[in-house]
Design a protein around this motif. Structure first.
Motif, PDB file in Angstrom:
ATOM      1  N   TRP A  30      -5.938  -7.084 -12.550  1.00 45.86           N
ATOM      2  CA  TRP A  30      -5.350  -8.354 -12.974  1.00 45.86           C
ATOM      3  C   TRP A  30      -6.093  -8.978 -14.148  1.00 45.86           C
ATOM      4  CZ3 TRP A  30      -0.662  -9.544 -11.723  1.00 45.86           C
ATOM      5  CH2 TRP A  30      -0.117  -9.086 -10.518  1.00 45.86           C
ATOM      6  N   TYR A  31      -7.393  -8.717 -14.242  1.00 47.07           N
ATOM      7  CA  TYR A  31      -8.200  -9.279 -15.331  1.00 47.07           C
ATOM      8  C   TYR A  31      -8.986  -8.160 -16.016  1.00 47.07           C
ATOM      9  CZ  TYR A  31      -7.373 -13.808 -13.042  1.00 47.07           C
ATOM     10  OH  TYR A  31      -6.802 -14.916 -12.480  1.00 47.07           O
ATOM     11  N   PRO A  32      -8.316  -7.279 -16.749  1.00 46.51           N
ATOM     12  CA  PRO A  32      -9.004  -6.117 -17.324  1.00 46.51           C
ATOM     13  C   PRO A  32     -10.101  -6.474 -18.319  1.00 46.51           C
ATOM     14  CG  PRO A  32      -6.771  -6.334 -18.197  1.00 46.51           C
ATOM     15  CD  PRO A  32      -6.884  -7.281 -17.057  1.00 46.51           C
ATOM     16  N   ASN A  33      -9.988  -7.623 -18.990  1.00 44.09           N
ATOM     17  CA  ASN A  33     -10.988  -8.004 -19.990  1.00 44.09           C
ATOM     18  C   ASN A  33     -11.808  -9.218 -19.562  1.00 44.09           C
ATOM     19  OD1 ASN A  33      -9.991  -6.006 -21.831  1.00 44.09           O
ATOM     20  ND2 ASN A  33      -8.269  -7.368 -22.257  1.00 44.09           N
ATOM     21  N   ALA A  34     -11.752  -9.549 -18.275  1.00 50.05           N
ATOM     22  CA  ALA A  34     -12.388 -10.782 -17.808  1.00 50.05           C
ATOM     23  C   ALA A  34     -13.897 -10.773 -18.012  1.00 50.05           C
ATOM     24  CB  ALA A  34     -12.061 -11.013 -16.337  1.00 50.05           C
ATOM     25  N   ASP A  35     -14.559  -9.659 -17.687  1.00 45.67           N
ATOM     26  CA  ASP A  35     -16.018  -9.609 -17.811  1.00 45.67           C
ATOM     27  C   ASP A  35     -16.454  -9.840 -19.253  1.00 45.67           C
ATOM     28  OD1 ASP A  35     -16.326  -9.143 -15.117  1.00 45.67           O
ATOM     29  OD2 ASP A  35     -16.316  -6.961 -15.334  1.00 45.67           O
ATOM     30  N   GLU A  36     -15.742  -9.223 -20.180  1.00 46.91           N
ATOM     31  CA  GLU A  36     -16.066  -9.385 -21.596  1.00 46.91           C
ATOM     32  C   GLU A  36     -15.846 -10.829 -22.043  1.00 46.91           C
ATOM     33  OE1 GLU A  36     -14.421  -7.902 -25.968  1.00 46.91           O
ATOM     34  OE2 GLU A  36     -13.677  -6.976 -24.122  1.00 46.91           O
ATOM     35  N   LEU A  37     -14.715 -11.406 -21.641  1.00 53.98           N
ATOM     36  CA  LEU A  37     -14.383 -12.764 -22.057  1.00 53.98           C
ATOM     37  C   LEU A  37     -15.330 -13.790 -21.444  1.00 53.98           C
ATOM     38  CD1 LEU A  37     -10.495 -12.563 -21.826  1.00 53.98           C
ATOM     39  CD2 LEU A  37     -11.808 -12.986 -23.907  1.00 53.98           C
ATOM     40  N   ARG A  38     -15.731 -13.568 -20.197  1.00 54.39           N
ATOM     41  CA  ARG A  38     -16.599 -14.533 -19.528  1.00 54.39           C
ATOM     42  C   ARG A  38     -17.991 -14.568 -20.137  1.00 54.39           C
ATOM     43  NH1 ARG A  38     -14.332 -13.157 -13.523  1.00 54.39           N
ATOM     44  NH2 ARG A  38     -12.777 -14.804 -13.416  1.00 54.39           N
ATOM     45  N   SER A  39     -18.369 -13.507 -20.811  1.00 53.45           N
ATOM     46  CA  SER A  39     -19.723 -13.435 -21.357  1.00 53.45           C
ATOM     47  C   SER A  39     -19.818 -13.972 -22.781  1.00 53.45           C
ATOM     48  CB  SER A  39     -20.220 -11.987 -21.323  1.00 53.45           C
ATOM     49  OG  SER A  39     -19.425 -11.167 -22.172  1.00 53.45           O
ATOM     50  N   ILE A  40     -18.680 -14.201 -23.443  1.00 51.53           N
ATOM     51  CA  ILE A  40     -18.738 -14.599 -24.849  1.00 51.53           C
ATOM     52  C   ILE A  40     -18.649 -16.111 -25.005  1.00 51.53           C
ATOM     53  CG2 ILE A  40     -17.763 -12.409 -25.616  1.00 51.53           C
ATOM     54  CD1 ILE A  40     -15.106 -13.717 -25.988  1.00 51.53           C
ATOM     55  N   ASP A  41     -18.969 -16.568 -26.202  1.00 50.50           N
ATOM     56  CA  ASP A  41     -19.022 -17.995 -26.510  1.00 50.50           C
ATOM     57  C   ASP A  41     -17.649 -18.650 -26.338  1.00 50.50           C
ATOM     58  OD1 ASP A  41     -20.729 -20.202 -27.871  1.00 50.50           O
ATOM     59  OD2 ASP A  41     -18.836 -20.193 -28.996  1.00 50.50           O
ATOM     60  N   THR A  42     -17.675 -19.903 -25.911  1.00 45.63           N
ATOM     61  CA  THR A  42     -16.422 -20.627 -25.653  1.00 45.63           C
ATOM     62  C   THR A  42     -15.571 -20.750 -26.911  1.00 45.63           C
ATOM     63  OG1 THR A  42     -17.406 -21.885 -23.831  1.00 45.63           O
ATOM     64  CG2 THR A  42     -15.440 -22.808 -24.847  1.00 45.63           C
ATOM     65  N   LYS A  43     -16.199 -20.920 -28.072  1.00 46.42           N
ATOM     66  CA  LYS A  43     -15.422 -21.055 -29.312  1.00 46.42           C
ATOM     67  C   LYS A  43     -14.604 -19.792 -29.587  1.00 46.42           C
ATOM     68  CE  LYS A  43     -18.356 -24.448 -31.636  1.00 46.42           C
ATOM     69  NZ  LYS A  43     -19.198 -24.738 -32.832  1.00 46.42           N
ATOM     70  N   ILE A  44     -15.190 -18.637 -29.284  1.00 48.67           N
ATOM     71  CA  ILE A  44     -14.460 -17.379 -29.478  1.00 48.67           C
ATOM     72  C   ILE A  44     -13.295 -17.301 -28.496  1.00 48.67           C
ATOM     73  CG2 ILE A  44     -14.630 -14.863 -29.390  1.00 48.67           C
ATOM     74  CD1 ILE A  44     -17.565 -15.130 -30.186  1.00 48.67           C
ATOM     75  N   VAL A  45     -13.548 -17.733 -27.253  1.00 43.24           N
ATOM     76  CA  VAL A  45     -12.480 -17.759 -26.248  1.00 43.24           C
ATOM     77  C   VAL A  45     -11.359 -18.686 -26.709  1.00 43.24           C
ATOM     78  CG1 VAL A  45     -11.891 -18.344 -23.862  1.00 43.24           C
ATOM     79  CG2 VAL A  45     -14.067 -17.236 -24.358  1.00 43.24           C
ATOM     80  N   GLN A  46     -11.731 -19.844 -27.250  1.00 44.45           N
ATOM     81  CA  GLN A  46     -10.730 -20.797 -27.737  1.00 44.45           C
ATOM     82  C   GLN A  46      -9.893 -20.192 -28.861  1.00 44.45           C
ATOM     83  OE1 GLN A  46     -13.562 -24.014 -28.519  1.00 44.45           O
ATOM     84  NE2 GLN A  46     -12.484 -25.310 -27.040  1.00 44.45           N
ATOM     85  N   ASN A  47     -10.559 -19.504 -29.792  1.00 42.94           N
ATOM     86  CA  ASN A  47      -9.831 -18.880 -30.906  1.00 42.94           C
ATOM     87  C   ASN A  47      -8.868 -17.808 -30.413  1.00 42.94           C
ATOM     88  OD1 ASN A  47     -11.051 -20.452 -32.884  1.00 42.94           O
ATOM     89  ND2 ASN A  47     -12.768 -19.027 -33.150  1.00 42.94           N
ATOM     90  N   GLN A  48      -9.339 -17.004 -29.449  1.00 41.02           N
ATOM     91  CA  GLN A  48      -8.465 -15.964 -28.911  1.00 41.02           C
ATOM     92  C   GLN A  48      -7.290 -16.578 -28.154  1.00 41.02           C
ATOM     93  OE1 GLN A  48     -10.130 -12.572 -26.993  1.00 41.02           O
ATOM     94  NE2 GLN A  48     -11.926 -12.465 -28.325  1.00 41.02           N
ATOM     95  N   ALA A  49      -7.548 -17.686 -27.471  1.00 39.55           N
ATOM     96  CA  ALA A  49      -6.471 -18.376 -26.758  1.00 39.55           C
ATOM     97  C   ALA A  49      -5.436 -18.911 -27.742  1.00 39.55           C
ATOM     98  CB  ALA A  49      -7.044 -19.508 -25.914  1.00 39.55           C
ATOM     99  N   LEU A  50      -5.908 -19.470 -28.857  1.00 37.44           N
ATOM    100  CA  LEU A  50      -4.993 -19.988 -29.878  1.00 37.44           C
ATOM    101  C   LEU A  50      -4.159 -18.872 -30.501  1.00 37.44           C
ATOM    102  CD1 LEU A  50      -7.280 -22.601 -31.687  1.00 37.44           C
ATOM    103  CD2 LEU A  50      -5.256 -23.086 -30.293  1.00 37.44           C
ATOM    104  N   ASN A  51      -4.717 -17.659 -30.506  1.00 39.01           N
ATOM    105  CA  ASN A  51      -4.000 -16.507 -31.059  1.00 39.01           C
ATOM    106  C   ASN A  51      -3.077 -15.838 -30.043  1.00 39.01           C
ATOM    107  OD1 ASN A  51      -5.088 -16.691 -33.670  1.00 39.01           O
ATOM    108  ND2 ASN A  51      -6.941 -15.567 -33.058  1.00 39.01           N
TER     109      ASN A  51
END
Length: 261
Positions: A30-51
């Motif tokens: 269900w969360y294939p990239n969760a570990d990678e996303l949880r470890s990275i900076d929030t700003k990067i997560v925000q940018n990916q979410a916007l994309n």
């Protein structure tokens, strides 16, 4: 003839065991990239979410809901879950249901919560299946408890490796809920499965209680040692639960909340 029967029985046993998945495998599905996303900076997560990255949006929503590496903002988290849930994402549907049942970012409403849990459950998500079953069994969001329907969804979630669903099935076999015939050995089986995956302390306690009462046998791999003295409560002393028995957990004081994560 006997050899063929043995092969058939073996296949059935293997198939039955294979039907219960490892929770870690389910999470990665269900969360294939969760570990990678949880470890990275929030700003990067925000940018990916916007994309338009759905997983990044879910991670961002959970961070906002919990105040994890970002200012806590339950209202924005709720709106994010709502947007993704309306796009039919089962994980977001579960999180939206969890928001309604806990009152996170919105007014608490079990009637709306169970509708979103059901949508998530129908879309195959194990957490949605467990919480839909939990709400049904406790009579939350519905007029009366529906254990028969709850058992079906506990079973579906259990096969995906949801350990609390496995624990619930063990308890249902003990208490003969949902039309199940009381069976302490089957209860013990589900407690063992639940404990073997995620060190479920309550499942381990329940199993040990059954062993110490002489209601099921101790097996290799069970916690501790075989009991030196068994209380030996006769299984025949237990009668089937009468229909309409009041569930001791059906009180306003006993309400657990789903985890936003």
């Amino acid at each position: 003839m006997l050899r063929n029967m043995f092969l058939i029985i073996t296949v059935l046993l293997v198939a039955n065991c294979a039907a219960v998945k490892d929770p870690e495998m389910t999470r990665k599905f269900w969360y294939p990239n969760a570990d990678e996303l949880r470890s990275i900076d929030t700003k990067i997560v925000q940018n990916q979410a916007l994309n338009g990255n759905t997983e990044a949006s879910l991670i961002l929503g959970m961070r906002m809901a919990n105040g994890d590496r970002i200012e806590r903002n339950p209202n924005k988290a709720f709106l994010l879950f709502q947007s993704l849930a309306n796009e039919n994402d089962p994980r977001a549907q579960y999180l939206l249901g969890a928001s309604y049942t806990s009152g996170m970012g919105t007014k608490q409403n079990d009637q709306i919560a169970i509708k979103w849990f059901k949508k998530s459950a129908l879309n195959g998500y194990d957490k949605g299946q467990y919480w839909y079953a939990h709400m049904l069994s406790r009579g939350r969001g519905v007029k009366t408890p529906n254990w028969e329907e709850a058992i079906k969804w506990f079973m579906k979630a259990s096969r995906q490796g949801h350990t609390n669903a496995q624990l619930s099935l063990g308890e249902a076999y003990e208490q003969c809920r949902g039309g199940l015939v009381r069976n302490f050995d089957k209860a013990a089986k589900w407690y063992r499965i639940a404990d073997s995956y995620t060190d479920n302390m309550l499942a381990r306690y329940n199993l040990r209680r059954l062993i110490d009462l002489g209601l099921t046998d101790w097996k290799d791999g069970d916690d501790g040692k075989p009991p030196e003295k068994i209380l030996d409560i006769s299984k025949e002393s237990f009668v089937p639960c009468p229909k309409g028995i009041k569930d001791p957990f059906l009180t306003d004081n006993f309400k657990i909340k789903p985890i936003l994560g």
